[in-house]
Design an enzyme around this catalytic site. Structure first.
Site, PDB file in Angstrom:
ATOM      1  N   CYS A   5      -4.955 -19.857 -16.589  1.00  0.00           N
ATOM      2  CA  CYS A   5      -6.313 -20.209 -17.011  1.00  0.00           C
ATOM      3  C   CYS A   5      -6.436 -20.328 -18.528  1.00  0.00           C
ATOM      4  O   CYS A   5      -7.229 -21.126 -19.023  1.00  0.00           O
ATOM      5  CB  CYS A   5      -7.306 -19.170 -16.481  1.00  0.00           C
ATOM      6  SG  CYS A   5      -7.488 -19.191 -14.675  1.00  0.00           S
ATOM      7  N   ASP A  58      -1.505  -4.109   0.883  1.00  0.00           N
ATOM      8  CA  ASP A  58      -0.486  -5.071   0.464  1.00  0.00           C
ATOM      9  C   ASP A  58      -0.690  -6.343   1.257  1.00  0.00           C
ATOM     10  O   ASP A  58      -1.237  -6.325   2.365  1.00  0.00           O
ATOM     11  CB  ASP A  58       0.923  -4.534   0.743  1.00  0.00           C
ATOM     12  CG  ASP A  58       1.286  -4.660   2.214  1.00  0.00           C
ATOM     13  OD1 ASP A  58       1.972  -5.634   2.587  1.00  0.00           O
ATOM     14  OD2 ASP A  58       0.861  -3.793   3.012  1.00  0.00           O
ATOM     15  N   ASP A  86       7.849   2.503  13.271  1.00  0.00           N
ATOM     16  CA  ASP A  86       6.863   2.408  14.354  1.00  0.00           C
ATOM     17  C   ASP A  86       6.980   1.069  15.052  1.00  0.00           C
ATOM     18  O   ASP A  86       7.706   0.177  14.613  1.00  0.00           O
ATOM     19  CB  ASP A  86       5.443   2.605  13.814  1.00  0.00           C
ATOM     20  CG  ASP A  86       4.986   1.427  12.946  1.00  0.00           C
ATOM     21  OD1 ASP A  86       5.840   0.783  12.287  1.00  0.00           O
ATOM     22  OD2 ASP A  86       3.785   1.162  12.915  1.00  0.00           O
ATOM     23  N   CYS A 121     -11.204 -16.109 -16.759  1.00  0.00           N
ATOM     24  CA  CYS A 121      -9.939 -15.456 -16.413  1.00  0.00           C
ATOM     25  C   CYS A 121      -8.992 -15.512 -17.604  1.00  0.00           C
ATOM     26  O   CYS A 121      -8.914 -16.524 -18.305  1.00  0.00           O
ATOM     27  CB  CYS A 121      -9.308 -16.143 -15.199  1.00  0.00           C
ATOM     28  SG  CYS A 121      -7.711 -15.446 -14.700  1.00  0.00           S
ATOM     29  N   ASP A 128       8.449  -0.792   3.521  1.00  0.00           N
ATOM     30  CA  ASP A 128       8.023  -0.673   4.912  1.00  0.00           C
ATOM     31  C   ASP A 128       9.234  -0.328   5.772  1.00  0.00           C
ATOM     32  O   ASP A 128      10.371  -0.349   5.306  1.00  0.00           O
ATOM     33  CB  ASP A 128       7.316  -1.934   5.391  1.00  0.00           C
ATOM     34  CG  ASP A 128       8.183  -3.175   5.315  1.00  0.00           C
ATOM     35  OD1 ASP A 128       9.411  -3.046   5.199  1.00  0.00           O
ATOM     36  OD2 ASP A 128       7.631  -4.288   5.384  1.00  0.00           O
ATOM     37  N   SER A 129       8.995  -0.007   7.027  1.00  0.00           N
ATOM     38  CA  SER A 129      10.072   0.540   7.859  1.00  0.00           C
ATOM     39  C   SER A 129      10.969  -0.515   8.476  1.00  0.00           C
ATOM     40  O   SER A 129      12.057  -0.214   8.958  1.00  0.00           O
ATOM     41  CB  SER A 129       9.466   1.379   8.989  1.00  0.00           C
ATOM     42  OG  SER A 129       8.812   0.545   9.935  1.00  0.00           O
ATOM     43  N   CYS A 157      -5.588 -14.940 -17.374  1.00  0.00           N
ATOM     44  CA  CYS A 157      -4.199 -15.138 -16.978  1.00  0.00           C
ATOM     45  C   CYS A 157      -3.623 -16.372 -17.686  1.00  0.00           C
ATOM     46  O   CYS A 157      -4.370 -17.230 -18.164  1.00  0.00           O
ATOM     47  CB  CYS A 157      -4.092 -15.296 -15.456  1.00  0.00           C
ATOM     48  SG  CYS A 157      -4.439 -16.963 -14.846  1.00  0.00           S
ATOM     49  N   HIS A 184      -1.784 -16.360 -11.532  1.00  0.00           N
ATOM     50  CA  HIS A 184      -3.247 -16.323 -11.484  1.00  0.00           C
ATOM     51  C   HIS A 184      -3.732 -15.484 -10.300  1.00  0.00           C
ATOM     52  O   HIS A 184      -4.623 -14.630 -10.461  1.00  0.00           O
ATOM     53  CB  HIS A 184      -3.834 -17.728 -11.378  1.00  0.00           C
ATOM     54  CG  HIS A 184      -5.288 -17.708 -11.003  1.00  0.00           C
ATOM     55  ND1 HIS A 184      -6.288 -17.483 -11.924  1.00  0.00           N
ATOM     56  CD2 HIS A 184      -5.891 -17.801  -9.781  1.00  0.00           C
ATOM     57  CE1 HIS A 184      -7.459 -17.454 -11.290  1.00  0.00           C
ATOM     58  NE2 HIS A 184      -7.237 -17.655 -10.000  1.00  0.00           N
TER      59      HIS A 184
END
Length: 375
Positions: free
Chosen positions: A309, A266, A146, A304, A92-93, A306, A335
Site C-alpha cells: 500500500c 491460524d 486426534d 495501510c 499441528d499433529s 504495508c 498486505h
C-alpha cells in the site's frame, strides 16, 4: 502467571487478551498464527512475517515428516534454525492432513496408516509417532494427535471419533512426557453437539494440558453453526489457559471467535488469497485482477502502512497479477498478513480498554461500506 506460561491481562465480556510466555518470546493474545506449512510462509521472508506483527508461526507435521523429514530437520538444528525463525512455532499433529490429503489410509485404534500424497510411500502416524516427530522438529507448542471428522456427520460417528481422540490424547500426553519450555495442547472434539463437547472437555481436563484447542470446526459447517458451538465450547475449557481455534479463518470469523473467548487462531487464507489475487482490507475483500483496477492509481488501502500500500498502486498490482509476475503474490501476501495482524492488535487494544463492542460495531460498519468506488 499460571504454570502454562499464560497470563490473562483483561476481559471484555467473554473476549480476552493476555500473553503466552515461551523461552523464545511472548505471544500476545488474541493471536493470529500465519501458516508456514512446509517451513515457509509462502511468498514471505521470515523477517517480513515478523515485520507484520506475527509473534508465532504454525508448521505442519504431516508435510514436514514427508519432506524434508523430521530427522533431517533435527540434524540441521531443528525447525527454528532450519527456516530462520527464532520465535515460537506451533506444530499441528498431522491428523487433519492425513484425513484430508491421503487417498489411501486406514484408521485403527493404534493410529493411521497412509500413503504419501507426494510419492505414494507408506507411513504410520500414531499419538506416539506424532509426539516424536514434533519433538524432532523442536516446536514450542505441540498439538496432541486426534481425528477430525468432516461435518456434517451423524452422532454415532461423532461419538466414536471424539472418544478415540480422547484415548489418543492420553497417549499423546504420556508420550510427550516432561519437556520444560515446551507446551502440549489438547484438542476438544464433538462436532456441533454440546454434550459431546462437554464430555471431551472433561476428558482433556482430567488428563491435563498446557492449552486447549477447539477442534473439528471450519470443516464445512458454516459460520452460523461454528459460532453456535463457540457460544459454549470455550467456556467448557479452563479459564486460565490458552484456547486455540484451529483453521480459522476470514476476518469476520476471527472477530466473532475472539468475541466468544478464543485466544489463538491460524489459517492459510491470507497467504493463499495473496497468491491468487484476493486482498483482505478493512472494507472487505478486493479482487485485484478485476479490470476496474487497471487504471487506478490509488493504493489498496490509503490508511495501510504495508509495502504493497505504501509503494504500489492498484493498477500496478493488477498488472503484475495479470502478467504472472512473482512479486504479485509477494506484495499481496504481505498486505494480507499485515491486515490480519493489525486486526489482532486492534482487538487486543479494545479488550484492554473495555471497548470491544465498539470495535466490533466499527469493524462490521466499515465492511458493510464495501470497496471504494471505481474512478
Amino acid at each position: 502467571m499460571s504454570k502454562t506460561g499464560f497470563t490473562l491481562h483483561a476481559r471484555d465480556g467473554t473476549a480476552r487478551c493476555g500473553v503466552i510466555t515461551t523461552p523464545r518470546g511472548e505471544i500476545r493474545t488474541p493471536a493470529f498464527m500465519p501458516v508456514g506449512t512446509a517451513a515457509t510462509v509462502k511468498g514471505m521472508l521470515p523477517e517480513s512475517v515478523r515485520a507484520t506483527g506475527a509473534d508465532i508461526l504454525l508448521g505442519n507435521t504431516y508435510h514436514l515428516m514427508l519432506r524434508p523429514g523430521a530427522e533431517r530437520v533435527a540434524r540441521l538444528g531443528g525447525l527454528h534454525r532450519f527456516m530462520n525463525w527464532d520465535r515460537p512455532i506451533l506444530t499441528d499433529s498431522g491428523g487433519f492432513q492425513v484425513m484430508s490429503l491421503s487417498d489411501l489410509r486406514k484408521l485403527t485404534e493404534e493410529g493411521v496408516t497412509f500413503r504419501s500424497h507426494i510419492d505414494g510411500s507408506k507411513h504410520m502416524l500414531s499419538p506416539e509417532t506424532s509426539m516424536e516427530i514434533q519433538r524432532l522438529l523442536g516446536s514450542d507448542i505441540v498439538m496432541c494427535f486426534d481425528e477430525c471428522p468432516a461435518l456434517p456427520a451423524d452422532r454415532a460417528r461423532l461419538e466414536d471419533s471424539m472418544r478415540l481422540s480422547m484415548r489418543w490424547a492420553q497417549r499423546s500426553r504420556d508420550a510427550f512426557g516432561d519437556r520444560p519450555g515446551h507446551m502440549l495442547f489438547g484438542i476438544q472434539q464433538g462436532g456441533l453437539e454440546e454434550d459431546l463437547r462437554a464430555e471431551s472437555a472433561a476428558a482433556l481436563r482430567a488428563i491435563g494440558f498446557d492449552g486447549y484447542a477447539v477442534g473439528g470446526l471450519a470443516v464445512g459447517e458454516g459460520q452460523e453453526a461454528m459460532f453456535g458451538v463457540l457460544d459454549f465450547a470455550p467456556g467448557q475449557l479452563p479459564e486460565d489457559q490458552p484456547r486455540y481455534l484451529m483453521g480459522v479463518g476470514k476476518p469476520d470469523d476471527i472477530v466473532g471467535a475472539v468475541k466468544r473467548g478464543i485466544d489463538m487462531m491460524d489459517c492459510v487464507l491470507p497467504s493463499r488469497s495473496g497468491r491468487t489475487g484476493q486482498a483482505w482490507t478493512r472494507r472487505g475483500p478486493v479482487a485485484i485482477k478485476n479490470a476496474r483496477h487497471a487504471d487506478d492509481p490509488r493504493p489498496l488501502d490509503e490508511d495501510c502502512t504495508c509495502p504493497a500500500c505504501r509503494g504500489y498502486s492498484r493498477a500496478y498490482l493488477h498488472h503484475v497479477f495479470r502478467a504472472g509476475e512473482m512479486i504479485s503474490g509477494m506484495l499481496l501476501t504481505w498486505h494480507n498478513l499485515h491486515y490480519y495482524q493489525e486486526l489482532m492488535s486492534g482487538m487486543r487494544a479494545a479488550i484492554a480498554a473495555g471497548t470491544f463492542a465498539e470495535f466490533e460495531a466499527a469493524f462490521h460498519a466499515m465492511r458493510a461500506q464495501g470497496d471504494i468506488e471505481p474512478l
